[in-house]
Design an enzyme around this catalytic site. Structure first.
Site, mmCIF file in Angstrom:
data_model
loop_
_atom_site.group_PDB
_atom_site.id
_atom_site.type_symbol
_atom_site.label_atom_id
_atom_site.label_comp_id
_atom_site.label_asym_id
_atom_site.label_seq_id
_atom_site.Cartn_x
_atom_site.Cartn_y
_atom_site.Cartn_z
ATOM 1 N N HIS A 1 61.229 114.921 -3.235
ATOM 2 C CA HIS A 1 61.281 115.230 -1.799
ATOM 3 C C HIS A 1 60.181 116.213 -1.403
ATOM 4 O O HIS A 1 59.547 116.355 -0.516
ATOM 5 C CB HIS A 1 62.372 115.418 -1.302
ATOM 6 N N SER B 1 58.978 116.027 6.099
ATOM 7 C CA SER B 1 60.282 115.861 6.518
ATOM 8 C C SER B 1 60.705 116.117 7.989
ATOM 9 O O SER B 1 60.062 115.178 8.829
ATOM 10 C CB SER B 1 61.254 116.824 5.463
#
Length: 260
Positions: free
Chosen positions: A232, A98
């Site tokens: 995610h 990320s």
């Protein structure tokens, strides 16, 4: 405990949970927004001895809580390269998730510019540097920010229900969100020579297939991609597959007979 070395200036930044000083290469691990070096302890334990795992602790959290957070990826990359220079006796592979993926890329750009060998970049759970979204979660109030953390399922729910813990972690989480959301690559410095491996979850709301594929535009070397089931934080559920994938990318997979 991480190893205390002669590189005293970098001890705040660099954590070695399983030191491998004789390893021919190094894996630099960079965490997501709100993350810490300790997130990569399982990686350090599982990597073969031919890879020395260096986990980076960003300013503003845990034992660095007295330092100001860095809210700009470019500034953070500048600072990190300075801390990595004493470790540049062996080639680096940079692995980030990320926010950490953007930082891994920008750090690789700077290391290559300085003539330091980068063996590769592993970008996990992040769209390519040239693909932007207008995101302003960092401007939301605390309650809305907590809801976003709950939605992504990357933070222990018990922490999100503890007012004292929230008071400690929300400031640096918000700063990390700001760094991630406002990041833009710079023209003329938006490509590396090192190969790039992209890891994504098939249900990640933050990365579409085109946004992941666009990482290929940011390397003059090889490009590859692996897709895993999940959102995610897909890597939390697939560590036993992802760690050998990274080791193979580095060229160290032959030592991973014990990882299944």
């Amino acid at each position: 405990m991480y190893e205390s070395t002669a590189r005293d200036r970098s001890n705040l930044w660099i954590r070695r949970f399983q030191p491998a000083p004789a390893a021919p290469s190094q894996l630099v691990c960079l965490s997501h927004a709100g993350g810490s070096a300790g997130y990569f302890l399982p990686v350090a334990r599982a990597m073969p001895t031919s890879v020395d795992v260096l986990a980076v602790q960003y300013p503003g959290r845990q034992d660095r809580s007295g330092e100001p957070c860095v809210e700009d990826v470019h500034e953070l990359a500048d600072l990190l390269v300075r801390e990595l220079e004493p470790w540049a006796d062996r080639p680096f592979t940079l692995f980030g998730h990320s926010l950490g993926a953007s930082l891994a890329f920008e750090t690789a750009v700077r290391l290559e510019r300085a003539g330091i060998e980068v063996r590769g970049v592993v970008a996990s759970g992040r769209r390519a540097p040239s693909r932007h979204r207008e995101e302003r979660v960092h401007l939301l109030d605390d309650r809305a920010l907590i809801r976003d953390l709950e939605r992504l399922s990357g933070t222990d729910p018990k922490m999100l229900r503890d007012p004292e813990i929230l008071a400690m972690i929300l400031p640096y989480i918000r700063s990390d969100y700001k760094a991630a959301e406002l990041y833009r690559s710079r023209p003329g410095a938006d490509s590396v020579q090192a190969p790039i491996l992209v890891l994504t979850g098939d249900a990640d709301p933050h990365v579409t297939d085109p946004e992941a594929a666009a990482w290929s535009e940011h390397t003059s070397g090889d490009f590859s991609r692996r897709v895993f089931p999940g959102g995610h934080f897909f890597l939390n559920d697939h560590a036993l597959a992802i760690i050998p994938t990274i080791a193979e990318f580095i060229g160290a997979n032959r030592e991973l007979a014990g990882v299944r």
